[in-house]
Write a protein that holds these residues in place. Structure first.
Motif, PDB file in Angstrom:
ATOM      1  N   GLY A 198      -5.702   1.068  -3.724  1.00 23.21           N
ATOM      2  CA  GLY A 198      -6.486  -0.134  -3.937  1.00 23.21           C
ATOM      3  C   GLY A 198      -6.370  -0.114  -5.242  1.00 23.21           C
ATOM      4  O   GLY A 198      -6.845  -1.046  -5.820  1.00 23.21           O
ATOM      5  N   GLU A 221      -6.230  -3.884  -3.857  1.00 21.02           N
ATOM      6  CA  GLU A 221      -7.440  -4.332  -3.383  1.00 21.02           C
ATOM      7  C   GLU A 221      -7.718  -5.898  -4.106  1.00 21.02           C
ATOM      8  O   GLU A 221      -7.133  -6.790  -4.334  1.00 21.02           O
ATOM      9  N   SER A 222      -7.957  -6.542  -3.078  1.00 24.33           N
ATOM     10  CA  SER A 222      -8.139  -7.815  -2.166  1.00 24.33           C
ATOM     11  C   SER A 222      -8.948  -8.432  -3.716  1.00 24.33           C
ATOM     12  O   SER A 222      -7.781  -9.606  -3.828  1.00 24.33           O
ATOM     13  N   HIS A 237      -8.394  -8.106  -6.757  1.00 26.47           N
ATOM     14  CA  HIS A 237      -7.449  -8.372  -7.415  1.00 26.47           C
ATOM     15  C   HIS A 237      -6.483 -10.349  -7.201  1.00 26.47           C
ATOM     16  O   HIS A 237      -6.192 -10.968  -8.540  1.00 26.47           O
ATOM     17  N   THR A 266       0.708  -1.049  -0.265  1.00 25.81           N
ATOM     18  CA  THR A 266       0.409   0.029   0.332  1.00 25.81           C
ATOM     19  C   THR A 266       0.834   1.448   0.320  1.00 25.81           C
ATOM     20  O   THR A 266       0.121   2.730  -0.801  1.00 25.81           O
TER      21      THR A 266
END
Length: 391
Positions: free
Chosen positions: A329, A333-334, A336, A318
């Motif tokens: 993100g 971003e999770s 992805h 980050t």
């Protein structure tokens, strides 16, 4: 297929070696363009691009694309792999079989698609790495540069006196950047290039990058930059209240909603910024650089490291994402599905969009006001700005 002379649609962009789309963001924002397809072989990274450009198909491996079947574009962009031209790599250059040698496939795309504009980004080593590293008979790497490679002030005017370093040897006649520019010339393109540090736009790091822009010879002669601007009218056809045909100002050119945050960064880049006590307490000697980038990006710097008791601290994705000037993100971003290591790799291979915007605008002849930031390196003693020198 649209007539390239039309002004009622965005310029179409084809993206190669796309990564997370930093160069595409810059071109879309600077030229009011739209990316219609991309080519990215790394599947995790391709998921990032596909998320932000859901309507753009991934053409996959550039080495297997038949360009006769691909929709033509106005702008072709890409940052071909840098590992073999980087100053921290083996300097294998653009030799066949190397990752940086994939440039030849981008050149083939230029030849087949004949775009009106080609935009290339790469590392600083492109200027010094050999085009093809061929071992000369009797050459001994260990004795190539017998003297200290770092000159003292008395010898600064005698940089690279060694013919090998200059590339004048018959066995090493060309550097990587020269090969790229030569290939573009062979393809009927006029090219220009410049190098910019990321700190020029206020980033708290140098991250020097080389940008090359090329246009067909005929377009250069016909003022192609005028026609590349979708906001520029034809002479004598204006229907505006002011009855003029001047180029729309940068703040009024049509731009995709995807890049709206970049307009805010451009707007803030020249603002004077002073760190507060909180910055000095948290960041120490880096307080000025961090405060400046926080202001430009519009958000506070995340924690710089992840703590792992087993392996010690490691860079936080980050934080690196923030260093690259991306929205929160964009890469991390999770959804992805990238691991922290994959995120760091994607970010490390990417382009800082605001830096690329400045390069594109300068190269197409639309200079913008650049703030004269002082050197952000705490060890630098120079009072010169980054518009004059790189520390």
């Amino acid at each position: 297929m649209h007539d390239p002379a039309q002004h009622d649609r965005p310029l179409r962009v084809g993206s190669l070696f796309s990564g997370y789309g930093g160069l595409d963001l810059a071109i879309e924002h600077a030229l009011g363009a739209e990316t219609i397809w991309f080519s990215e072989i790394n599947k995790p990274v391709a998921r990032i691009f596909a998320h932000h450009w859901p309507d753009a198909p991934n053409l996959g491996d550039i080495a297997t694309i038949d360009w006769r079947d691909i929709e033509p574009v106005d702008v072709l962009c890409g940052g071909f792999p840098c590992q073999d031209v980087s100053t921290v790599g083996k300097r294998a250059g653009l030799a066949p079989g190397t990752r940086s040698g994939l440039w030849s496939y981008m050149a083939a795309a230029v030849e087949a698609l004949r775009p009106r504009l080609v935009v290339i980004e790469n590392v600083r080593g492109l200027l010094s790495s050999p085009a093809i590293r061929a071992q000369a008979e009797g050459d001994d790497d260990a004795h190539r540069n017998p003297n200290d490679a770092t000159p003292n002030p008395a010898t600064l005017r005698k940089l690279e006196p060694d013919p090998w370093g200059l590339g004048d040897s018959a066995t090493r006649p060309l550097r990587a950047a020269g090969a790229v520019l030569g290939d573009l010339a062979d393809l009927g393109m006029d090219a220009q290039w410049l190098g910019l540090p990321a700190s020029l736009v206020g980033a708290p790091h140098t991250r020097f990058r080389v940008f090359i822009l090329a246009q067909p010879h005929s377009d250069v002669q016909d003022s192609a930059c005028d026609r590349l601007d979708p906001g520029r009218g034809e002479p004598g056809t204006s229907t505006s209240a002011s009855r003029h045909d001047r180029t729309l100002s940068p703040d009024h050119r049509p731009r995709p909603p995807r890049t709206a945050w970049l307009a805010q960064q451009e707007h803030r880049a020249g603002d004077p910024v002073e760190p507060d006590r909180r910055h000095h307490h948290r960041w120490g000697r880096y307080a000025h650089a961090i405060a400046r980038w926080e202001h430009i990006t519009g958000r506070e710097a995340p924690a710089p490291a992840l703590l792992d008791q087993g392996e010690g601290p490691r860079p936080a994705p980050t934080f690196v994402e923030w260093l690259m000037g991306l929205p929160p993100g964009w890469v991390t971003e999770s959804a992805h599905g990238l691991t922290p290591n994959q995120q760091i790799t994607a970010l490390g291979n990417g382009v800082l969009p605001l830096q690329a915007i400045v390069a594109v605008q300068r190269l197409v002849g639309r200079p913008i006001a650049i703030p004269r930031y002082p050197c952000c390196d705490p060890g630098c003693t120079s009072n010169a700005s980054y518009t004059e020198t790189v520390c």
